[in-house]
Write an enzyme that holds these catalytic residues in place. Structure first.
Site, mmCIF file in Angstrom:
data_model
loop_
_atom_site.group_PDB
_atom_site.id
_atom_site.type_symbol
_atom_site.label_atom_id
_atom_site.label_comp_id
_atom_site.label_asym_id
_atom_site.label_seq_id
_atom_site.Cartn_x
_atom_site.Cartn_y
_atom_site.Cartn_z
ATOM 1 N N PHE A 149 0.803 -1.217 0.000
ATOM 2 C CA PHE A 149 0.000 0.000 0.000
ATOM 3 C C PHE A 149 0.834 1.263 0.000
ATOM 4 O O PHE A 149 0.372 2.321 -0.435
ATOM 5 C CB PHE A 149 -0.920 0.015 1.228
ATOM 6 C CG PHE A 149 -0.206 0.355 2.519
ATOM 7 C CD1 PHE A 149 -0.037 1.671 2.931
ATOM 8 C CD2 PHE A 149 0.318 -0.650 3.325
ATOM 9 C CE1 PHE A 149 0.631 1.982 4.109
ATOM 10 C CE2 PHE A 149 0.986 -0.345 4.494
ATOM 11 C CZ PHE A 149 1.143 0.977 4.894
ATOM 12 N N LYS A 173 -1.269 -7.431 -8.776
ATOM 13 C CA LYS A 173 -2.185 -7.507 -7.644
ATOM 14 C C LYS A 173 -1.762 -6.428 -6.649
ATOM 15 O O LYS A 173 -0.877 -6.625 -5.830
ATOM 16 C CB LYS A 173 -2.122 -8.890 -6.995
ATOM 17 C CG LYS A 173 -3.412 -9.328 -6.251
ATOM 18 C CD LYS A 173 -3.850 -8.411 -5.132
ATOM 19 C CE LYS A 173 -2.958 -8.492 -3.925
ATOM 20 N NZ LYS A 173 -3.477 -7.616 -2.800
ATOM 21 N N GLU A 176 -5.238 -3.718 -1.627
ATOM 22 C CA GLU A 176 -6.658 -3.362 -1.631
ATOM 23 C C GLU A 176 -6.942 -2.089 -0.837
ATOM 24 O O GLU A 176 -8.057 -1.566 -0.889
ATOM 25 C CB GLU A 176 -7.495 -4.530 -1.089
ATOM 26 C CG GLU A 176 -7.251 -4.905 0.360
ATOM 27 C CD GLU A 176 -6.073 -5.859 0.552
ATOM 28 O OE1 GLU A 176 -6.016 -6.498 1.622
ATOM 29 O OE2 GLU A 176 -5.211 -5.948 -0.345
ATOM 30 N N ARG A 177 -5.940 -1.577 -0.112
ATOM 31 C CA ARG A 177 -6.159 -0.352 0.663
ATOM 32 C C ARG A 177 -6.174 0.896 -0.214
ATOM 33 O O ARG A 177 -6.862 1.863 0.083
ATOM 34 C CB ARG A 177 -5.079 -0.205 1.739
ATOM 35 C CG ARG A 177 -5.101 -1.311 2.777
ATOM 36 C CD ARG A 177 -3.961 -1.144 3.760
ATOM 37 N NE ARG A 177 -3.848 -2.277 4.666
ATOM 38 C CZ ARG A 177 -2.872 -2.434 5.543
ATOM 39 N NH1 ARG A 177 -1.908 -1.519 5.627
ATOM 40 N NH2 ARG A 177 -2.830 -3.483 6.338
ATOM 41 N N SER A 226 6.036 -7.048 3.860
ATOM 42 C CA SER A 226 6.661 -7.409 5.127
ATOM 43 C C SER A 226 7.491 -8.683 4.959
ATOM 44 O O SER A 226 7.247 -9.496 4.058
ATOM 45 C CB SER A 226 5.597 -7.626 6.202
ATOM 46 O OG SER A 226 4.841 -8.798 5.921
ATOM 47 N N CYS A 281 9.603 1.477 3.448
ATOM 48 C CA CYS A 281 10.577 0.450 3.823
ATOM 49 C C CYS A 281 11.979 1.031 3.929
ATOM 50 O O CYS A 281 12.871 0.405 4.494
ATOM 51 C CB CYS A 281 10.561 -0.700 2.832
ATOM 52 S SG CYS A 281 11.185 -0.275 1.196
ATOM 53 N N GLU A 385 9.547 -3.450 13.225
ATOM 54 C CA GLU A 385 9.335 -2.466 12.169
ATOM 55 C C GLU A 385 7.973 -1.811 12.427
ATOM 56 O O GLU A 385 6.920 -2.381 12.154
ATOM 57 C CB GLU A 385 9.347 -3.117 10.789
ATOM 58 C CG GLU A 385 9.225 -2.096 9.659
ATOM 59 C CD GLU A 385 9.146 -2.735 8.284
ATOM 60 O OE1 GLU A 385 9.490 -2.052 7.302
ATOM 61 O OE2 GLU A 385 8.742 -3.910 8.190
#
Length: 501
Positions: A149, A173, A176-177, A226, A281, A385
């Site tokens: 996201f 893909k 979805e957020r 992640s 990140c 994190e």
């Protein structure tokens, strides 16, 4: 209410699953759309469309493919403001920050525009009498990207331009957020002349991800997210015979030596820690203060953290927007409380922030910058994190101790050193076990013609993203050995293993 659909074979597609998920405006906390969640059947439909398109796209000329990329690059320039506002409305980051991620993604498109030079093979004349050898690279087929996201435009742009310019077809893909950026990019590709089916988007959650990882028609998968999910993606996809790029999480350190300009270092660390609300990140989440630098650095960092302008991403002057979800805000604010309970000093407390100038943001997912001092390596605020606007300060006595601290961390994505000394910089960059290093540069994301990837738990497997490694990932090499004897030439075949004599 708007429903965000898949994009398959060149047009919006409803799909087979009735399931949808909410898409929020993080600045207001209000639901603004629904996104269709794809099923395994939808993934299969997209892969089938991509496989059909691959038959002709892989045979298209390199000139045709790069011309599409040039046109696509120009459309990204022309629609940067519109795409930036779409990202800001669903992610929460400022419009300026969103434009920045589009620019960094566009750099990979520009790299893909010059792919002709990179795809050139080698030729060796007369390796044996009358024998020549050459090599060339070919596309894999249908490849897929599963993206996070936090960079809904940039991270996918690190993948699909190189894949498509190399002759592959692509299935994305996205998260979805904040799904709308993916569909907007698909429309730009169509306007640029990309044939239907070459670029496809299937929205969804774990069901769609698992369908991609196990689909026999998908040759390779690129993932950013992640570390636990990166390990899962790598394990599942490789088990099903696919190539995998799997980039995981991070805990990035900025080391400040006593000879550094503290105003300069603190300004850049503040931006690196709190930009995009820390949802990067490559965000700086740990400042390592060496020796006499500590007290002065904390003082300047505290002042600058309090000066960060927090508000809705589309408001002029905003430097930091909200977090992406309510759950993300709760997790970050709970982490600040845990740090205090474990012995850290909360120098700046961003919890419970109210955006008084914008009453429409009363329900938004805002938290302010938090600064923690006297953090130790056994505290949760150091080990985890947090993916939010929290900067932890760890105090050490020497540069070597700072290097040891970084090397003991399970992550190895990015790190930075602030110093005026060349010897210290050289020692740091040679000895630190991290994939991307900045010297007086807080967020050392490489340019598109280099590859992006960390070490240790920040990169699962050994395939970095974009740049030369990206080209190698999306293509495979063939080596051809040829002999063209003269019609009357007598050639004796030997039964021994062939040599170059």
């Amino acid at each position: 209410m708007k429903t965000i659909q898949h994009w398959i074979n060149g047009s919006p597609t409803t799909g087979t699953s009735p399931e949808t998920a909410p898409v929020f405006n993080p600045a207001t906390g209000q639901e603004q759309a629904r996104v269709t969640l794809g099923s395994a059947t939808d993934v299969d439909t997209a892969v089938a469309a991509a496989a059909r398109a691959f038959e002709s796209w892989s045979e298209s000329s390199l000139t045709q493919r790069t011309q599409v990329m040039f046109a696509f690059r120009q459309l990204l320039v022309e629609h940067e403001e519109e795409l930036g506002r779409i990202i800001s409305a669903e992610h929460g980051k400022t419009v300026d920050d969103a434009r920045g991620e589009i620019t960094r993604g566009r750099e990979v498109v520009e790299f893909a525009c010059g792919l002709g030079d990179i795809l050139k093979g080698a030729f060796s004349d007369q390796v044996s009498r009358g024998v020549d050898v050459h090599d060339f690279r070919q596309p894999l087929g249908v490849v897929a990207g599963i993206t996070p996201f936090n960079f809904p435009a940039m991270v996918p742009l690190w993948m699909h331009p190189i894949a498509i310019a190399s002759g592959n077809t692509f299935l994305l893909k996205p998260s979805e957020r904040d799904p709308s950026a993916a569909n907007f990019v698909a429309e730009l590709y169509k306007k640029a002349g990309l044939p239907d089916g070459v670029f496809n988007v299937v929205h969804g959650g774990k069901d769609a991800v698992d369908a991609i990882l196990t689909h026999p028609g998908v040759e390779a998968v690129s993932f950013v997210g992640s570390t636990p999910v990166a390990k899962y993606v790598h394990e599942q996809a490789t088990r099903h015979g696919k190539r995998v790029q799997a980039l995981g999480g991070a805990k990035n350190h900025a080391v400040v030596l006593p000879d550094a300009d503290l105003e300069f270092a603190a300004s850049h660390i503040t931006a690196g820690a709190y930009g995009s609300a820390g949802e990067r990140c490559m965000a700086l989440s740990v400042a390592v203060a060496v020796g006499a630098a500590a007290d002065g650095l904390v003082e300047v960092l505290a002042r600058k953290a309090r000066e960060v302008k927090v508000g809705p991403g589309d408001a002029p002057g905003t430097e930091m927007g909200p977090l992406v979800t309510r759950a993300a805000r709760e997790r970050v604010e709970n982490a600040v409380g845990t740090a205090a309970a474990q012995g850290a000093t909360v120098v700046v407390d961003g919890r419970g922030l109210k955006i008084d100038d914008h009453p429409e943001c009363a329900g938004g997912f805002f938290t302010g910058p938090s600064l923690l001092d006297h953090v130790t390596a056994d505290m949760d605020a150091y080990k985890e994190e947090l993916f939010g606007p929290v900067l932890a300060i760890v105090r050490v006595d020497t540069l070597d101790e700072a290097i040891d601290l970084i090397n003991a961390n399970p992550y190895g994505n990015g790190t930075a050193l602030f110093t005026a000394g060349g010897e210290a910089a050289r020692r740091f960059q040679r000895n630190v076990k991290v994939g991307m290093i900045g010297v007086n540069v807080p967020v050392p994301v490489p340019m598109s013609y280099y590859s992006f990837g960390g070490w240790k738990d920040s990169l699962i497997g050994d395939s970095p993203i974009h740049g030369p490694e990206g080209v190698r990932f999306y293509t495979r090499s063939k080596v051809v050995t040829t002999r063209w004897p003269q019609p009357a030439q007598q050639v004796n075949a030997g039964f021994d293993f062939p040599t170059s004599s």
